[in-house]
Design a protein around this motif. Structure first.
Motif, PDB file in Angstrom:
ATOM      1  N   ASP A   1     -14.196  21.274 -19.893  1.00  0.00           N
ATOM      2  CA  ASP A   1     -14.208  22.710 -20.153  1.00  0.00           C
ATOM      3  C   ASP A   1     -12.815  23.259 -20.426  1.00  0.00           C
ATOM      4  O   ASP A   1     -12.681  24.298 -21.087  1.00  0.00           O
ATOM      5  CB  ASP A   1     -14.815  23.453 -18.954  1.00  0.00           C
ATOM      6  N   ASP A   2     -11.773  22.618 -19.912  1.00  0.00           N
ATOM      7  CA  ASP A   2     -10.398  23.090 -20.077  1.00  0.00           C
ATOM      8  C   ASP A   2      -9.618  22.067 -20.899  1.00  0.00           C
ATOM      9  O   ASP A   2      -9.567  20.886 -20.543  1.00  0.00           O
ATOM     10  CB  ASP A   2      -9.725  23.296 -18.720  1.00  0.00           C
ATOM     11  N   TRP A   3      -9.005  22.563 -21.987  1.00  0.00           N
ATOM     12  CA  TRP A   3      -8.238  21.700 -22.890  1.00  0.00           C
ATOM     13  C   TRP A   3      -6.774  22.103 -22.842  1.00  0.00           C
ATOM     14  O   TRP A   3      -6.435  23.290 -22.938  1.00  0.00           O
ATOM     15  CB  TRP A   3      -8.741  21.843 -24.329  1.00  0.00           C
TER      16      TRP A   3
ATOM     17  N   ARG B   1      -0.756  19.184 -23.077  1.00  0.00           N
ATOM     18  CA  ARG B   1       0.258  18.749 -22.110  1.00  0.00           C
ATOM     19  C   ARG B   1      -0.362  17.934 -20.984  1.00  0.00           C
ATOM     20  O   ARG B   1       0.268  17.008 -20.461  1.00  0.00           O
ATOM     21  CB  ARG B   1       0.972  19.975 -21.549  1.00  0.00           C
ATOM     22  N   CYS B   2      -1.601  18.253 -20.629  1.00  0.00           N
ATOM     23  CA  CYS B   2      -2.277  17.574 -19.532  1.00  0.00           C
ATOM     24  C   CYS B   2      -3.192  16.452 -20.005  1.00  0.00           C
ATOM     25  O   CYS B   2      -3.560  15.587 -19.201  1.00  0.00           O
ATOM     26  CB  CYS B   2      -3.095  18.575 -18.725  1.00  0.00           C
ATOM     27  N   ASP B   3      -3.581  16.461 -21.251  1.00  0.00           N
ATOM     28  CA  ASP B   3      -4.506  15.456 -21.780  1.00  0.00           C
ATOM     29  C   ASP B   3      -3.969  14.926 -23.099  1.00  0.00           C
ATOM     30  O   ASP B   3      -4.150  15.548 -24.154  1.00  0.00           O
ATOM     31  CB  ASP B   3      -5.889  16.069 -21.974  1.00  0.00           C
TER      32      ASP B   3
ATOM     33  N   GLY C   1      -2.874  25.995 -23.557  1.00  0.00           N
ATOM     34  CA  GLY C   1      -4.203  25.409 -23.527  1.00  0.00           C
ATOM     35  C   GLY C   1      -5.261  26.453 -23.799  1.00  0.00           C
ATOM     36  O   GLY C   1      -4.974  27.605 -24.115  1.00  0.00           O
ATOM     37  N   CYS C   2      -6.506  26.047 -23.678  1.00  0.00           N
ATOM     38  CA  CYS C   2      -7.620  26.978 -23.843  1.00  0.00           C
ATOM     39  C   CYS C   2      -8.755  26.509 -22.954  1.00  0.00           C
ATOM     40  O   CYS C   2      -8.866  25.329 -22.629  1.00  0.00           O
ATOM     41  CB  CYS C   2      -8.055  27.070 -25.308  1.00  0.00           C
TER      42      CYS C   2
ATOM     43  N   GLN D   1      -6.240  29.287 -30.592  1.00  0.00           N
ATOM     44  CA  GLN D   1      -5.831  30.677 -30.677  1.00  0.00           C
ATOM     45  C   GLN D   1      -6.688  31.525 -31.608  1.00  0.00           C
ATOM     46  O   GLN D   1      -6.530  32.737 -31.646  1.00  0.00           O
ATOM     47  CB  GLN D   1      -4.364  30.760 -31.131  1.00  0.00           C
ATOM     48  N   GLU D   2      -7.574  30.903 -32.377  1.00  0.00           N
ATOM     49  CA  GLU D   2      -8.375  31.691 -33.324  1.00  0.00           C
ATOM     50  C   GLU D   2      -9.863  31.432 -33.172  1.00  0.00           C
ATOM     51  O   GLU D   2     -10.629  32.338 -32.831  1.00  0.00           O
ATOM     52  CB  GLU D   2      -7.937  31.368 -34.759  1.00  0.00           C
TER      53      GLU D   2
END
Length: 716
Positions: A160-162, A165-167, A182-183, A217-218
């Motif tokens: 659910d979280d992208w 930097r973390c993946d 991220g988003c 972002q879009e």
């Protein structure tokens, strides 16, 4: 996990944390972490305190050890104080039988915050202070996201979280800026829509059809607005039902998203309330939904495998076509518009106040605001931002292209260019071209740009000693490895604060906000175009793939349009030049005066003055013409010569003597004949584009004296 940390036994269905734990260096496995780790003081917070994992469940202890090590590798300090506090909370919960999840992966920030509140209430009889909450919140941001990604054995987009930097599995293009944001797909509340959005956006990223910046972002925001709009329907699944109703639903969504009040997804969006929504933004929302529908309809078999039994199985290409048809065409033509252009007045205010950004926060310096008032303001303490905005002004690059450019971004140029520069310190600047793969990523720059870059390089070497920096502009904190660029959010925030202090206004009294730095790209390209740069050279400098995009950046300034028009009207009939100043051009308002267009040229008489010459334009200094009126002037010359011939013959026949040369009528006609002859001779010169009248000195009455009063500029 008490005493010696025992190696867990292998099992058929082993928890994914254990391979990660076994891959850790031995000193990082616990149960007490810190002893024997090189540079412990540099990579951890809270001085020399160790991380104590004694008494915790094995899985949670292994997870905390891995997260602490990940923070150290990431370049941030390991949150030892926060991890120790979390360990104390869990140990107390174990002792008192208070329930908590069996792993950090199952413990989101809401659960952790509740546990912290319980801990402070039972032990200290008070609420946790804000500092303690913020400290623990750090653990449940990047470190926990990295843990979730590392332990996930499915496709990366299933999370659910992208966050790249973390993946590291998230695909980024080679020329895209390092993603420091991220988003969260969890912001889409409907599970059936979230599942389809994750699959669609993940596939588009993996194929290279979309980039990370576009997705995060879009597109996600567009789909979130679609999710919110579904609340307005009695049954949200109707959008996937009868294809005949899709057109009406798409039209309803277009009307809904055209209202600025409905586009609010966060508190910062309040500043857009009351402003009209551009059709391009409405089209983006419609297109995002239409492309999602088309993607599902194009891949029915894969949709059944990925999404299972879901409402999406009823979607057809008719749904997508109905949504696509609601995307309205935006005319390519533009009116005269300079809203993105920074004029000389505003630019002078910006450059004069730039030292405020680099001044220490403890120091006060005088600043002159746009309204002329002198104020004293505390410095913003960030010389990197001062140099970044200066490079944007000088080069016209995008903010991301300056913010993420390489540390070694200057290269030498051939000797022939050095010789042609005549002493100018010429170099080739390689910027971080981030938008167009086929576009160039270098431009030639002069001494002003090379000096700014050299100053920034010296600043980096001084403040980040012993490092090999990757980027020219560095993140100040949490960047021990020197591999993180300056954050875009901090850059925008500093410039917003600077704008609030300086309150810059242009020559027309409009405020200029520096948080919109793309206006400097418009300004730079406009200035180069007005200097006469060929379009293919301008396209190369802008880094565009097509000249059409380059022309989109050129501000259509009224002032320059008048100057360009009057630049063709500069040669008198006698060959002498006449020049017009900028104030003269502004006073004339020639392009707005239809009564100044003549059959054979133009009248430059100011609007506030009247003409007493009648039709004697050819002997008036206010008359101008160009080659487009050459045929009219030739016909007028022939008619004048025939008129002179007929009139002199009639005078000879009536009076028995020739018409005298000082005859008032003949003098005027001869003057017009001479003026037309000189005008046509001058227009015949291939190097002359336009001429001005009043080229005859034989007229009994000279040119009409005109004084251009520039003080009337702007008055009705």
């Amino acid at each position: 996990m008490s005493g010696e940390h025992t190696r867990p036994r292998l099992a058929a269905a082993e928890d994914p944390i254990w391979p990660l734990w076994r891959a850790l260096p031995e000193p990082w496995r616990g149960p007490v972490i810190g002893e024997g780790i090189e540079n412990w003081l540099a990579i951890s917070e809270n001085n020399e305190r160790r991380l104590n994992l004694v008494g915790l469940p094995e899985v949670i202890a292994a997870e905390i050890a891995w997260m602490a090590h990940w923070q150290a590798v990431d370049g941030t300090r390991s949150s030892i104080l926060a991890f120790n506090q979390l360990a104390n909370i869990l140990r107390r919960a174990i002792a008192q039988g208070h329930p908590f999840p069996g792993s950090i992966r199952q413990m989101d920030w809401t659960v952790a915050e509740a546990l912290q509140g319980w801990f402070y209430a039972t032990r200290w009889k008070r609420l946790p202070p804000s500092g303690a909450r913020a400290r623990l919140r750090v653990v449940f941001r990047f470190a926990r996201l990295a843990l979730l990604a590392a332990c996930h054995d499915g496709a990366w987009w299933e999370l659910d979280d992208w966050h790249p930097r973390c993946d590291p599995r998230i695909p980024l293009s080679a020329r895209e800026p390092l993603a420091n944001h991220g988003c969260s797909l969890s912001t889409i509340t409907r599970l059936w829509l979230r599942a389809a959005a994750k699959w669609y956006l993940g596939t588009m990223l993996a194929s290279g059809t979309l980039r990370w910046t576009t997705v995060s972002q879009e597109r996600l925001k567009c789909l979130r607005r679609f999710d919110v709009w579904l609340d307005t329907l009695g049954d949200p699944l109707l959008v996937l039902g009868d294809p005949a109703a899709a057109a009406g639903q798409a039209a309803a969504f277009a009307r809904w998203t055209a209202d600025g009040r409905n586009r609010r997804l966060r508190e910062e969006d309040d500043r857009h309330l009351g402003k009209p929504v551009h059709q391009r933004l409405i089209n983006d929302d419609l297109r995002a939904v239409a492309e999602l529908l088309a993607f599902i309809a194009d891949n029915p078999a894969e949709a059944r495998t990925v999404l299972g039994h879901s409402p999406w199985q009823h979607v057809t290409q008719a749904h997508a076509a109905s949504w696509f048809r609601q995307v309205k065409r935006i005319p390519h033509g533009r009116d005269i518009n300079d809203e993105h252009y920074v004029d000389d007045s505003a630019l002078a205010q910006i450059t004069a106040a730039l030292p405020l950004i680099g001044t220490d926060r403890e120091q006060q310096i005088p600043v002159r605001r746009g309204d002329g008032q002198q104020v004293s303001a505390a410095g913003l303490g960030d010389p990197q931002v001062q140099r970044m905005i200066l490079l944007q002004i000088l080069t016209g690059r995008r903010a991301s292209e300056i913010r993420t450019c390489d540390f070694d971004c200057l290269a030498s140029v051939p000797d022939r260019l050095v010789d042609a520069a005549e002493g100018e310190q010429l170099a080739r600047f390689r910027y971080a071209q981030s938008k167009i793969d086929v576009a160039p990523d270098t431009i030639l720059v002069g001494t002003d740009v090379t000096q700014v870059i050299a100053e920034q390089q010296d600043w980096i070497r001084q403040h980040f000693p012993g490092r090999t920096p990757r980027f020219l502009f560095q993140q100040r904190t949490g960047n021990r490895s020197g591999d993180k660029p300056y954050p875009s959010g901090t850059y925008t925030w500093i410039l917003r604060e600077f704008s609030n202090i300086v309150q810059i206004i242009d020559s027309q009294g409009r405020p200029v906000r520096l948080s919109h730095t793309h206006r400097f790209r418009h300004t730079r390209l406009t200035r180069l175009a007005e200097l006469g740069l060929p379009i293919h050279v301008l396209q190369r400098y802008a880094g565009h793939a097509t000249p059409t995009m380059s022309m989109h950046y050129i501000a259509h300034r009224q002032e320059h349009a008048e100057q360009a028009f009057l630049a063709t009207v500069k040669i008198k009939a006698d060959g002498t030049q006449v020049r017009f100043s900028r104030d003269d051009h502004d006073s004339l308002h020639l392009l707005d005066r239809a009564d100044r267009f003549l059959p054979h040229g133009w009248c430059l008489l100011p609007p506030l003055q009247t003409c007493d010459k009648g039709n004697a334009c050819l002997t008036c200094s206010m008359f101008v013409t160009d080659a487009t009126h050459q045929s009219t002037l030739q016909r007028q010359l022939a008619d004048t010569e025939q008129l002179i011939a007929r009139s002199t013959a009639a005078f000879q026949q009536r009076h028995g003597r020739p018409m005298p040369d000082d005859n008032v009528w003949l003098v005027q006609r001869r003057a017009e004949q001479a003026a037309l002859t000189r005008l046509l001779a001058t227009l015949g010169d291939p190097q002359c584009g336009a001429v001005q009248g009043a080229g005859c000195g034989t007229a009994p009455t000279g040119p009409v004296p005109v004084s251009l009063d520039t003080r009337r500029r702007g008055q009705p």
